[in-house]
Design a protein around this motif. Structure first.
Motif, PDB file in Angstrom:
ATOM      1  N   VAL A   1       0.791  -1.192  -0.204  1.00  0.00           N
ATOM      2  CA  VAL A   1      -0.044   0.071   0.144  1.00  0.00           C
ATOM      3  C   VAL A   1       0.755   1.253   0.161  1.00  0.00           C
ATOM      4  CG1 VAL A   1      -1.553   1.492   1.363  1.00  0.00           C
ATOM      5  CG2 VAL A   1      -1.900  -1.161   1.291  1.00  0.00           C
ATOM      6  N   VAL A   2       1.891   1.270   0.731  1.00  0.00           N
ATOM      7  CA  VAL A   2       2.911   2.682   0.751  1.00  0.00           C
ATOM      8  C   VAL A   2       3.379   2.694  -0.342  1.00  0.00           C
ATOM      9  CG1 VAL A   2       4.816   3.245   2.131  1.00  0.00           C
ATOM     10  CG2 VAL A   2       3.194   2.288   3.241  1.00  0.00           C
TER      11      VAL A   2
ATOM     12  N   LEU B   1       2.307   1.902  -3.459  1.00  0.00           N
ATOM     13  CA  LEU B   1       1.330   2.075  -4.250  1.00  0.00           C
ATOM     14  C   LEU B   1       1.282   3.954  -4.139  1.00  0.00           C
ATOM     15  CD1 LEU B   1      -1.467  -0.363  -4.170  1.00  0.00           C
ATOM     16  CD2 LEU B   1       0.019   0.333  -6.198  1.00  0.00           C
ATOM     17  N   LYS B   2       1.089   4.435  -2.660  1.00  0.00           N
ATOM     18  CA  LYS B   2       1.135   5.641  -2.648  1.00  0.00           C
ATOM     19  C   LYS B   2       2.342   6.494  -3.024  1.00  0.00           C
ATOM     20  CE  LYS B   2      -1.768   5.233   1.823  1.00  0.00           C
ATOM     21  NZ  LYS B   2      -1.636   5.378   3.108  1.00  0.00           N
ATOM     22  N   ASN B   3       3.483   6.063  -2.979  1.00  0.00           N
ATOM     23  CA  ASN B   3       4.548   6.704  -3.236  1.00  0.00           C
ATOM     24  C   ASN B   3       4.478   6.890  -4.796  1.00  0.00           C
ATOM     25  OD1 ASN B   3       5.563   6.714  -0.856  1.00  0.00           O
ATOM     26  ND2 ASN B   3       6.950   4.820  -0.926  1.00  0.00           N
ATOM     27  N   GLU B   4       3.853   6.005  -5.587  1.00  0.00           N
ATOM     28  CA  GLU B   4       3.733   6.250  -6.700  1.00  0.00           C
ATOM     29  C   GLU B   4       2.731   7.048  -7.468  1.00  0.00           C
ATOM     30  OE1 GLU B   4       4.053   2.258  -8.938  1.00  0.00           O
ATOM     31  OE2 GLU B   4       5.604   1.447  -7.685  1.00  0.00           O
ATOM     32  N   GLY B   5       1.970   7.762  -6.407  1.00  0.00           N
ATOM     33  CA  GLY B   5       0.774   8.440  -6.866  1.00  0.00           C
ATOM     34  C   GLY B   5      -0.660   7.677  -7.146  1.00  0.00           C
TER      35      GLY B   5
ATOM     36  N   ILE C   1      -3.779   5.814  -5.773  1.00  0.00           N
ATOM     37  CA  ILE C   1      -4.976   5.956  -4.610  1.00  0.00           C
ATOM     38  C   ILE C   1      -5.175   4.346  -4.346  1.00  0.00           C
ATOM     39  CG2 ILE C   1      -6.934   6.670  -3.512  1.00  0.00           C
ATOM     40  CD1 ILE C   1      -6.773   8.726  -5.752  1.00  0.00           C
ATOM     41  N   PRO C   2      -4.762   3.841  -3.054  1.00  0.00           N
ATOM     42  CA  PRO C   2      -5.404   2.318  -2.701  1.00  0.00           C
ATOM     43  C   PRO C   2      -6.898   2.607  -1.824  1.00  0.00           C
ATOM     44  CG  PRO C   2      -3.761   3.270  -1.248  1.00  0.00           C
ATOM     45  CD  PRO C   2      -3.722   4.271  -1.950  1.00  0.00           C
TER      46      PRO C   2
ATOM     47  N   ILE D   1      -4.517   1.705   4.615  1.00  0.00           N
ATOM     48  CA  ILE D   1      -5.340   2.273   3.605  1.00  0.00           C
ATOM     49  C   ILE D   1      -6.331   3.423   4.153  1.00  0.00           C
ATOM     50  CG2 ILE D   1      -7.152   1.833   1.868  1.00  0.00           C
ATOM     51  CD1 ILE D   1      -6.092  -1.194   1.889  1.00  0.00           C
ATOM     52  N   ASP D   2      -6.383   4.685   3.504  1.00  0.00           N
ATOM     53  CA  ASP D   2      -6.954   5.867   4.069  1.00  0.00           C
ATOM     54  C   ASP D   2      -8.354   5.809   3.540  1.00  0.00           C
ATOM     55  OD1 ASP D   2      -4.643   6.798   5.053  1.00  0.00           O
ATOM     56  OD2 ASP D   2      -3.935   7.511   3.041  1.00  0.00           O
ATOM     57  N   HIS D   3      -8.857   5.256   2.363  1.00  0.00           N
ATOM     58  CA  HIS D   3     -10.067   5.275   1.944  1.00  0.00           C
ATOM     59  C   HIS D   3     -10.740   3.848   1.876  1.00  0.00           C
ATOM     60  CE1 HIS D   3      -8.969   9.101  -0.014  1.00  0.00           C
ATOM     61  NE2 HIS D   3      -7.859   8.699  -0.256  1.00  0.00           N
TER      62      HIS D   3
END
Length: 590
Positions: A425-426, A428-432, A434-435, A455-457
């Motif tokens: 997940v981290v 994915l976030k670093n690559e822009g 959204i998980p 996961i924020d969403h």
């Protein structure tokens, strides 16, 4: 040089090499021309070689055919490499089985078996059928089907799959599925389809080829006729320049820009035990903006265990547990299986008539009372509801026990997160990217699980048909969406997503509707997939730009008389080989 005489024996040798090197390509080109009713690059190359031979340049003709054949060999290598890696994704099930009838053993072909037949599987043998164990117990290596690295203990009535291996002791298995419906057979079919499923870029190039070949022939005829007619060149020079157009104008490198790259990328993924069902999905992968994860069996291990059971103290606990056990035993849901395993030693089974409502759970009518097990609308209970809310806050999955629409109890289950989920997940976030977590669980449970996975969403309380709607909404808002799931209830969402990914342990329908299958059940594959899909697109763009640049440069130099036939042959066909070699870099991309 133009006009230079070549001795007859040498011409004959060139002619023989021309025929030997060009026969199979010519045969392939003619067959495809007849089938598709249009000329192709193979025909163009044969015309160029024949033209070179006619104008007295047999060396160049033979060289052209030789290099063209070499480029064909490299393309075949890429295709065969991809096929080898794809088929190695699984250990194919044996073609024969040992039929067990009345104590007698008979060797038969698997496709002769029918549902209800019994086969004996000895230690070390591959299990040839999908079925259930009716005698014996053993450990099974299921890595080829589910990706599980550790052997799984199996006892009587447990399900086994074709293509897995018996490790400990002999067992007798009853066939429960016809051979063409075995899980391994379906995966083999998916593997066969993967190489035939071309990307949109490859399809566009093939459409261009049909018209491009005619254009090159017309330009070559123009070079052969117009300059000589106008007195600009001699007829010998005109035919020579026209022949060069046939050579350097051919789209060999352009046609080889995409397919070898795609096949090499499919092969790369297959080595990581990832089945991509075709090139077109690689194109979408490089544009993904959102990754939606299902919960059970996707970010969790899909092996929930019961941690608590609460029943209203005014009711007889054992009677309620017997009802729950009897109802859940008739469901294949992961939570239902966990509940029946937990209750089977302390509960009594009654064959109640039940109804399963997808996305909600099971219902049954006993006398005048209606029981619902799962997630249904209900009247709250002062004591039970507060306990249930507290359990949800801990991230537990809840199965409600409802009698006549009143909550009378609940079962709490927990399912461990898969290893490295948070790391995935981290990244994915670093690559822009959204998980997002989507689940049929309530919001409190979903948020607790999402927090553990970073996961924020969160999308909670999502029914199967609603998951598809949420995917469409995300596509409208963000762009390309990847959905990762494993259950029957994920199938509609997997189908509607731009990229549907099924875990290797997924249901049959999820395997069929998904675009990519993680045979090893590792979410870490996502990062590797996104990385190689972007490299795949970059190499394709490099190849296309380079091949078009070479063609335009050589055509321009030919127009002003600054390129001869040997240089045209080496430069043009050499560019094709360079393009294919560049494509093969994807085999080793990390």
């Amino acid at each position: 040089n133009i006009g230079k005489t070549v001795q007859t024996p040498v011409v004959i040798l060139y002619a023989v090499s021309f025929l030997l090197g060009g026969f199979f390509k010519a045969k392939e080109g003619i067959e495809e021309t007849i089938e598709n009713k249009s000329l192709n690059v193979e025909i163009l190359m044969i015309l160029a070689a024949l033209s070179a031979f006619v104008i007295g340049s047999p060396l160049e003709a033979a060289l052209l055919i030789m290099i063209f054949a070499v480029s064909g060999l490299l393309e075949t290598f890429a295709h065969n490499k991809s096929q080898k890696e794809l088929t190695s994704l699984l250990n194919l099930s044996p073609e024969q089985a040992t039929l067990y009838e009345d104590g007698k053993e008979t060797i038969v072909f698997v496709n002769q078996l029918k549902v209800g037949d019994q086969v004996i599987v000895k230690v070390g043998d591959a299990i040839p059928v999908d079925g259930k164990i009716i005698r014996g117990q053993t450990a099974i290596n299921q890595a080829a089907i589910t990706g599980e690295s550790m052997p799984v203990n199996k006892v009587e009535d447990d399900e086994v799959f074709a293509g897995t291996y018996n490790l400990n002791s002999a067992i007798i298995v009853e066939v429960t599925t016809s051979p063409d419906q075995f899980v391994v057979s379906k995966i083999v079919a998916l593997v066969k389809d993967a190489q035939d499923n071309q990307g949109r870029q490859q399809t566009r190039v093939e459409k261009i080829e049909k018209w491009y070949v005619y254009i090159v022939i017309l330009i070559a005829l123009g070079f052969m006729l117009i300059p000589a007619t106008l007195g600009y060149w001699t007829w010998t020079e005109s035919f020579y320049r026209g022949t060069i157009v046939l050579v350097v104008g051919s789209p060999c490198a352009l046609m080889a820009s995409i397919a070898p790259t795609m096949l090499s990328t499919l092969s790369n993924a297959a080595r990581k035990r990832v089945l991509i069902k075709g090139g077109k999905y690689l194109e979408n992968l490089s544009q993904i903006k959102v990754v939606v994860f299902d919960k059970t069996g996707t970010i969790t291990e899909g092996k929930p265990v019961v941690v608590d059971i609460q029943v209203d103290k005014s009711l007889e606990r054992q009677a309620i547990l017997d009802i729950v056990f009897s109802v859940e035993k008739q469901s294949n849901h992961a939570l239902a299986n966990a509940i029946t395993i937990h209750l089977e030693k302390e509960s009594t089974y009654h064959p109640y008539q039940v109804e399963e409502i997808p996305g909600f759970g099971m219902t049954t009518k006993i006398g005048k009372d209606t029981y619902k097990i799962g997630k249904f609308e209900h009247t709250s209970s002062a004591t039970i509801s507060s306990l249930m809310t507290a359990s949800q806050g801990k991230g537990n999955s809840i199965v409600q026990i409802i009698k006549n629409d009143e909550l009378i109890g609940f079962i709490s289950l927990i399912d461990k997160l898969r290893p490295n989920v948070k790391q995935v997940v981290v990244q994915l976030k670093n690559e822009g990217i959204i998980p997002i977590l989507i689940t049929g669980d309530n919001l409190a449970t979903a948020q607790a699980i999402a927090k553990s996975a970073a996961i924020d969403h969160v999308i909670a309380d999502a029914l199967p048909h609603e998951k598809s709607k949420y995917i469409k909404d995300l596509q409208a808002k963000y762009g390309k969406v990847m959905m990762v799931g494993d259950g029957i209830n994920d199938a509609p969402a997997l189908a509607i997503a731009d990229i549907g990914v099924a875990m290797g342990s997924a249901s049959d329908i999820s395997l069929e509707t998904s675009d990519i299958v993680f045979m090893n059940n590792r979410l870490e594959n996502i990062h590797h997939l996104l990385r190689i899909s972007k490299s795949n697109q970059q190499i394709i763009y490099q190849n296309v730009i380079f091949s078009i640049g070479v063609i335009l440069t050589l055509l321009t130099l030919n127009f002003i008389g600054q390129v001869n036939l040997p240089l045209g042959v080496v430069a043009h066909e050499g560019s094709t080989i360079l393009v294919i070699l560049n494509s093969l870099r994807m085999l080793r991309k990390k």
